[in-house]
Enzyme design. Sequence first.
Site, short mmCIF file in Angstrom:
data_model
loop_
_atom_site.label_atom_id
_atom_site.label_comp_id
_atom_site.label_asym_id
_atom_site.label_seq_id
_atom_site.Cartn_x
_atom_site.Cartn_y
_atom_site.Cartn_z
N LYS A 38 13.47 2.34 10.10
CA LYS A 38 12.16 3.69 10.37
C LYS A 38 10.78 2.88 9.61
O LYS A 38 11.03 2.11 8.82
CB LYS A 38 12.73 4.44 10.55
N ARG A 136 14.79 21.18 7.22
CA ARG A 136 13.63 19.95 7.85
C ARG A 136 13.94 19.64 9.19
O ARG A 136 13.89 20.42 10.45
CB ARG A 136 13.70 18.82 7.33
N TYR A 264 -18.75 2.34 -3.92
CA TYR A 264 -19.32 3.22 -2.95
C TYR A 264 -19.39 4.23 -4.45
O TYR A 264 -18.52 4.24 -5.25
CB TYR A 264 -18.96 3.44 -2.49
N MET A 314 -12.78 0.23 2.17
CA MET A 314 -11.99 0.11 3.91
C MET A 314 -10.85 -1.17 3.22
O MET A 314 -9.89 -1.48 3.53
CB MET A 314 -12.50 0.45 4.95
#
Length: 370
Positions: A38, A136, A264, A314
Amino acid sequence: MPKVQETILEIDLKALKHNFEYLKSKLKNGTQFLAVVKAFAYGNDAEEIATYLQNLNIDYFAVAYANEGAALRKAGVTKPILVLHTLAVNFDVILENCLEPSLYNAKILSEFIDFAENENQKAYPIHIKFNTGLNRLGFSESDSGYIVEKIKTTQSIKVKSLFSHLAASEDLNEKVFTLNQIHSFKSIANNFSKAIGYQPILHMSNTSGVLNYPEAHLDMVRCGIGLYGFGNSKKESANLKPIASLKTVISQIHHIKKGASVGYNRAFKNKDTLIKTATLPLGHADGISRIYGNNKGFVTINGKKAPIIGNVCMDMIMVNITHIDCKEGDEVTVFDGKTTTAEVLAEGAGTISYELITGISQRVKRVVLK
Ligand SMILES: *Cc1c(COP(=O)(O)O)cnc(C)c1O
């Protein structure tokens, strides 16, 4: 090895083979092996990994969602593929690609039976998931009677396996709980098989279950993280080899004066006399999340550690290279199979290898070493 000129995730299939063989060596002869692929095979490259494991004659694959299974079929995977998290909206994709749904509650069971009947299916393979403590997905033990009755009303499906999932197979402090899950699943499976009159495959072990609970191996095991080279502790990881290395290059070097800031929000302010930084072409959009910023994470350049300073951007991070002899264009290792594994890097930022490796975004080029 070719020179690294951009951010790449290098995948070593020899290490994958080693992990597969190591995990298999823990099993009795005849126990089947399901590879959990997965989330792009935990961020590695599901198509490459699955086709490689298929050539090593693995028995089964599992994905979380139907679309992941469809992609594997397109790539030439012909072994059975279990869809762990079936959603009704994906029934068409499941059928078109001969995927095998996990059915985990009354709603999805009855919806799938209706669908299979409508499509004139005979004995379509399905898997019944039982909840034994993870809380779950999964039927509870008391649903067994209902499921059996429901299944007996139709020829359209056939129960290929019964399974459950361990909640804390890596935590030996939870041994009593885990043994209880195992006991409970065995009893559910036993009664269920008797009631339907045939014997489905039974499975409940993930990687840590394989390593810590031989009594839970049953007919098949489901390994994800171990194949990719990690256990859930140093001890579990000791004999596994991480298959992926995240590498990049230095784009630019800056000399930062005392009082100047980096990045930043001016999150890093230089209190020292003069420091040297390197800007690297990867950031949170590539999977190095902001939790690695401000000294929580580091990279390795020419054998030396360079901490990430300031906030992760980013598309970039800045690292402190004041003490490192290096130049623009030099190779940088973020994690590899040797000293700084994804496990080590993740731990420093308070997370786990699973999250770091599955988060490496599809923007990063995968380079498979064969
Ligand atoms: C992801 C998953 C696994 C694989 O677990 P690992 O700890 O990565 O080996 C096995 N079974 C189920 C149901 C899963 O969701």
